[in-house]
Design a protein around this motif. Structure first.
Motif, PDB file in Angstrom:
ATOM      1  N   GLY A 114       0.825  -1.213   0.000  1.00  0.00           N
ATOM      2  CA  GLY A 114       0.000   0.000   0.000  1.00  0.00           C
ATOM      3  C   GLY A 114       0.855   1.257   0.000  1.00  0.00           C
ATOM      4  N   SER A 115       1.924   1.233   0.760  1.00  0.00           N
ATOM      5  CA  SER A 115       2.839   2.375   0.786  1.00  0.00           C
ATOM      6  C   SER A 115       3.500   2.592  -0.567  1.00  0.00           C
ATOM      7  N   ALA A 116       3.858   1.505  -1.233  1.00  0.00           N
ATOM      8  CA  ALA A 116       4.457   1.610  -2.570  1.00  0.00           C
ATOM      9  C   ALA A 116       3.461   2.238  -3.548  1.00  0.00           C
ATOM     10  N   PHE A 117       2.193   1.835  -3.448  1.00  0.00           N
ATOM     11  CA  PHE A 117       1.167   2.438  -4.306  1.00  0.00           C
ATOM     12  C   PHE A 117       1.051   3.935  -4.034  1.00  0.00           C
ATOM     13  N   PHE A 118       1.011   4.306  -2.763  1.00  0.00           N
ATOM     14  CA  PHE A 118       0.925   5.731  -2.429  1.00  0.00           C
ATOM     15  C   PHE A 118       2.154   6.487  -2.925  1.00  0.00           C
ATOM     16  N   ALA A 119       3.324   5.873  -2.882  1.00  0.00           N
ATOM     17  CA  ALA A 119       4.545   6.522  -3.367  1.00  0.00           C
ATOM     18  C   ALA A 119       4.517   6.689  -4.886  1.00  0.00           C
ATOM     19  N   PHE A 120       3.825   5.808  -5.582  1.00  0.00           N
ATOM     20  CA  PHE A 120       3.781   5.881  -7.033  1.00  0.00           C
ATOM     21  C   PHE A 120       2.859   6.987  -7.538  1.00  0.00           C
ATOM     22  N   LYS A 121       1.937   7.457  -6.695  1.00  0.00           N
ATOM     23  CA  LYS A 121       0.987   8.488  -7.133  1.00  0.00           C
ATOM     24  C   LYS A 121       1.661   9.764  -7.639  1.00  0.00           C
ATOM     25  N   PRO A 122       2.571  10.392  -6.899  1.00  0.00           N
ATOM     26  CA  PRO A 122       3.206  11.603  -7.433  1.00  0.00           C
ATOM     27  C   PRO A 122       4.097  11.322  -8.639  1.00  0.00           C
ATOM     28  N   ILE A 123       4.683  10.137  -8.678  1.00  0.00           N
ATOM     29  CA  ILE A 123       5.495   9.763  -9.833  1.00  0.00           C
ATOM     30  C   ILE A 123       4.618   9.696 -11.078  1.00  0.00           C
ATOM     31  N   LEU A 124       3.420   9.134 -10.943  1.00  0.00           N
ATOM     32  CA  LEU A 124       2.495   9.054 -12.068  1.00  0.00           C
ATOM     33  C   LEU A 124       2.075  10.447 -12.541  1.00  0.00           C
ATOM     34  N   ARG A 125       1.873  11.369 -11.622  1.00  0.00           N
ATOM     35  CA  ARG A 125       1.510  12.738 -12.014  1.00  0.00           C
ATOM     36  C   ARG A 125       2.638  13.413 -12.793  1.00  0.00           C
ATOM     37  N   ILE A 126       3.876  13.182 -12.374  1.00  0.00           N
ATOM     38  CA  ILE A 126       5.013  13.754 -13.094  1.00  0.00           C
ATOM     39  C   ILE A 126       5.109  13.146 -14.493  1.00  0.00           C
ATOM     40  N   ILE A 127       4.934  11.836 -14.581  1.00  0.00           N
ATOM     41  CA  ILE A 127       4.963  11.168 -15.890  1.00  0.00           C
ATOM     42  C   ILE A 127       3.866  11.730 -16.785  1.00  0.00           C
ATOM     43  N   ARG A 128       2.667  11.946 -16.227  1.00  0.00           N
ATOM     44  CA  ARG A 128       1.568  12.516 -17.009  1.00  0.00           C
ATOM     45  C   ARG A 128       1.921  13.899 -17.535  1.00  0.00           C
ATOM     46  N   GLU A 129       2.496  14.735 -16.695  1.00  0.00           N
ATOM     47  CA  GLU A 129       2.851  16.088 -17.118  1.00  0.00           C
ATOM     48  C   GLU A 129       3.894  16.072 -18.228  1.00  0.00           C
ATOM     49  N   ILE A 130       4.873  15.204 -18.110  1.00  0.00           N
ATOM     50  CA  ILE A 130       5.899  15.096 -19.146  1.00  0.00           C
ATOM     51  C   ILE A 130       5.275  14.589 -20.441  1.00  0.00           C
ATOM     52  N   HIS A 131       4.389  13.611 -20.334  1.00  0.00           N
ATOM     53  CA  HIS A 131       3.715  13.067 -21.506  1.00  0.00           C
ATOM     54  C   HIS A 131       2.866  14.141 -22.195  1.00  0.00           C
ATOM     55  N   LEU A 132       2.112  14.917 -21.409  1.00  0.00           N
ATOM     56  CA  LEU A 132       1.305  15.986 -21.994  1.00  0.00           C
ATOM     57  C   LEU A 132       2.187  17.076 -22.601  1.00  0.00           C
ATOM     58  N   ALA A 133       3.296  17.390 -21.943  1.00  0.00           N
ATOM     59  CA  ALA A 133       4.204  18.406 -22.478  1.00  0.00           C
ATOM     60  C   ALA A 133       4.800  17.961 -23.802  1.00  0.00           C
ATOM     61  N   SER A 134       5.023  16.660 -23.957  1.00  0.00           N
ATOM     62  CA  SER A 134       5.597  16.164 -25.203  1.00  0.00           C
ATOM     63  C   SER A 134       4.633  16.304 -26.378  1.00  0.00           C
ATOM     64  N   GLN A 135       3.357  16.519 -26.095  1.00  0.00           N
ATOM     65  CA  GLN A 135       2.370  16.696 -27.162  1.00  0.00           C
ATOM     66  C   GLN A 135       2.153  18.165 -27.519  1.00  0.00           C
ATOM     67  N   GLY A 136       2.718  19.057 -26.727  1.00  0.00           N
ATOM     68  CA  GLY A 136       2.483  20.475 -26.961  1.00  0.00           C
ATOM     69  C   GLY A 136       3.717  21.186 -27.465  1.00  0.00           C
ATOM     70  N   ASP A 137       3.628  22.521 -27.479  1.00  0.00           N
ATOM     71  CA  ASP A 137       4.784  23.302 -27.924  1.00  0.00           C
ATOM     72  C   ASP A 137       5.771  23.455 -26.781  1.00  0.00           C
ATOM     73  N   PHE A 138       7.032  23.647 -27.127  1.00  0.00           N
ATOM     74  CA  PHE A 138       8.086  23.768 -26.135  1.00  0.00           C
ATOM     75  C   PHE A 138       8.600  25.205 -26.029  1.00  0.00           C
TER      76      PHE A 138
END
Length: 101
Positions: free
Chosen positions: A68-92
């Motif tokens: 459960g702790s590992a899952f909770f630790a993965f939450k902010p990592i997933l948000r960072i991955i999402r932001e990077i993924h969305l940024a890769s689709q937009g202008d830089f």
């Protein structure tokens, strides 16, 4: 020409994933994954808490808390991955400004 500060889309903004249909779909998939991680972590903590009522299940309960702790630790990592993924689709062009803002 540089955009004004109000027209830029900084990281971690709710509107960030709603620019295009593909970004909306991607954002929704990440939100689904985030919710599944959240529910999984909560269930692991609940099951682990119940297991602690039984001495024979103490080791399994500890592993539920670790997982459960590992899952909770993965939450902010997933948000960072999402932001990077969305940024890769937009202008830089203003990426550094959005990141530092």
């Amino acid at each position: 020409m540089q955009e004004s500060r109000s027209q830029t889309m900084p990281y971690f903004q709710r509107d960030r994933g709603t620019r295009t249909p593909s970004q909306r779909k991607l954002y929704a998939l990440y939100e689904l994954a985030y919710t599944l991680i959240d529910v999984s972590a909560a269930l692991l903590f609940l099951v682990g808490s119940i297991m602690f009522f039984y001495n024979a299940l103490e080791t399994q309960a500890i592993w539920c808390f670790v997982a459960g702790s590992a899952f909770f630790a993965f939450k902010p990592i997933l948000r960072i991955i999402r932001e990077i993924h969305l940024a890769s689709q937009g202008d830089f062009e203003d990426l550094a400004q959005r990141f530092n803002g």
